[in-house]
Design an enzyme around this catalytic site. Structure first.
Site, PDB file in Angstrom:
ATOM      1  N   ASN A 106      41.097  13.626  10.850  1.00  0.00           N
ATOM      2  CA  ASN A 106      41.617  14.742  11.642  1.00  0.00           C
ATOM      3  C   ASN A 106      42.617  14.185  12.646  1.00  0.00           C
ATOM      4  O   ASN A 106      42.242  13.560  13.630  1.00  0.00           O
ATOM      5  CB  ASN A 106      40.473  15.454  12.361  1.00  0.00           C
ATOM      6  N   HIS A 124      36.107  23.425  14.802  1.00  0.00           N
ATOM      7  CA  HIS A 124      36.028  22.157  15.519  1.00  0.00           C
ATOM      8  C   HIS A 124      35.691  22.430  16.982  1.00  0.00           C
ATOM      9  O   HIS A 124      36.097  23.443  17.555  1.00  0.00           O
ATOM     10  CB  HIS A 124      37.357  21.410  15.410  1.00  0.00           C
ATOM     11  N   GLU A 164      36.809  21.367  19.653  1.00  0.00           N
ATOM     12  CA  GLU A 164      37.963  21.586  20.520  1.00  0.00           C
ATOM     13  C   GLU A 164      38.512  22.999  20.371  1.00  0.00           C
ATOM     14  O   GLU A 164      39.016  23.588  21.335  1.00  0.00           O
ATOM     15  CB  GLU A 164      39.033  20.535  20.216  1.00  0.00           C
ATOM     16  N   GLU A 207      29.281  17.162  14.571  1.00  0.00           N
ATOM     17  CA  GLU A 207      30.009  16.382  15.568  1.00  0.00           C
ATOM     18  C   GLU A 207      29.344  16.547  16.926  1.00  0.00           C
ATOM     19  O   GLU A 207      29.509  17.588  17.568  1.00  0.00           O
ATOM     20  CB  GLU A 207      31.476  16.809  15.626  1.00  0.00           C
ATOM     21  N   GLY A 243      35.665  10.982  21.002  1.00  0.00           N
ATOM     22  CA  GLY A 243      36.669  10.335  21.833  1.00  0.00           C
ATOM     23  C   GLY A 243      36.129   9.610  23.046  1.00  0.00           C
ATOM     24  O   GLY A 243      36.907   9.148  23.886  1.00  0.00           O
ATOM     25  N   SER A 298      33.371   9.529  17.237  1.00  0.00           N
ATOM     26  CA  SER A 298      33.694   8.125  17.511  1.00  0.00           C
ATOM     27  C   SER A 298      33.347   7.207  16.347  1.00  0.00           C
ATOM     28  O   SER A 298      32.752   6.138  16.530  1.00  0.00           O
ATOM     29  CB  SER A 298      32.990   7.651  18.792  1.00  0.00           C
TER      30      SER A 298
END
Length: 250
Positions: free
Chosen positions: A10, A97, A99, A166, A172, A212
């Protein structure tokens, strides 16, 4: 039942035309031996899908979008439909996702509609679920993910859908759950997928781990039961790191 592992990159809001060199390099490194063991796709920004399809056409590397609108077309300025992604050369699309859920207020119902749109267009949706750090520390991780699976997966979805777990707090940040945490969540997710879809469908649904993932931890994460691949963020921006992660399946 055997599930072919999937490693999906991604790129998020990264990548210009110069970045097509990385996609070409990935395609060149995706040899027959690795193809026999795992499927690889990259989800670049929408502006690069069409030229990326040309760059990857001879290497077997698949492509996906990062989001789609639920409608096939219409007055939705700035949006892109699943049909448009398909036309540009995509075969997958990421929906839900974390985000998108956080930055754009996407609810489970919206994610479900987008997943249904992907299926309508002939794309495979990668449906993302996961808990925040506050939810995990409050002991709600399983409950949150269970609700997201129930609300985000179309009830009549085929076995070909992909679910990506996730842990939001690990994206991140360099943090990763313990292997025991990953195993527990993936086993739980498969149970809830079975409850949602029924008829033994969960046996062929691939569940990816995303949070990560790096070359240094890919092999141990991919070796956990019910982990059928990875959704890779920053490490997918270069062929060197992405292919090093995929090499866990060699």
């Amino acid at each position: 039942m055997t599930r072919r592992p999937l490693v999906a990159g991604n790129w998020k809001m990264n990548g210009l035309r110069a970045s097509l060199a990385e996609i070409k390099a990935m395609g060149a490194a995706y040899d027959e031996a690795l193809r026999a063991r795992a499927e690889l796709i990259v989800c670049p920004p929408a502006t690069l899908i069409a030229p990326a399809a040309e760059a990857a056409s001879r290497g077997g590397l698949g492509l996906g979008g990062q989001n789609c609108h639920a409608a096939e077309n219409g007055a939705h300025t700035g949006d892109i439909s699943a049909e448009m992604l398909k036309d540009a050369g995509a075969s997958y699309v990421i929906v839900g996702h974390s985000e998108r859920r956080a930055d754009h207020g996407e609810t489970d119902a919206i994610v479900q509609a987008k997943a249904a749109a992907a299926l309508r267009a002939g794309l495979t949706p990668i449906i993302c679920v996961g808990e925040t750090r506050a939810e995990r520390e409050a002991g709600d991780a399983l409950g949150v993910v269970g609700e997201q699976i129930e609300g985000s997966l179309p009830a009549d979805a085929p076995e070909q859908i992909v679910v990506a777990y996730e842990p939001v707090w690990a994206i991140g940040t360099g943090l990763t759950p313990t292997l025991a945490d990953v195993a527990q969540m993936h086993a739980f997710a498969r149970e809830r997928i079975e409850a949602r879809l029924g008829r033994g469908k969960s046996a062929t649904v691939r569940i990816l781990y995303g949070g990560s993932v790096k070359p240094a931890n890919a092999r141990e994460l991919m070796g956990v039961a019910n982990v059928d691949g990875a959704l890779v963020g920053g490490a997918s921006l270069t062929a060197k790191d992405f292919m090093a992660i995929a090499a866990a399946y060699r």
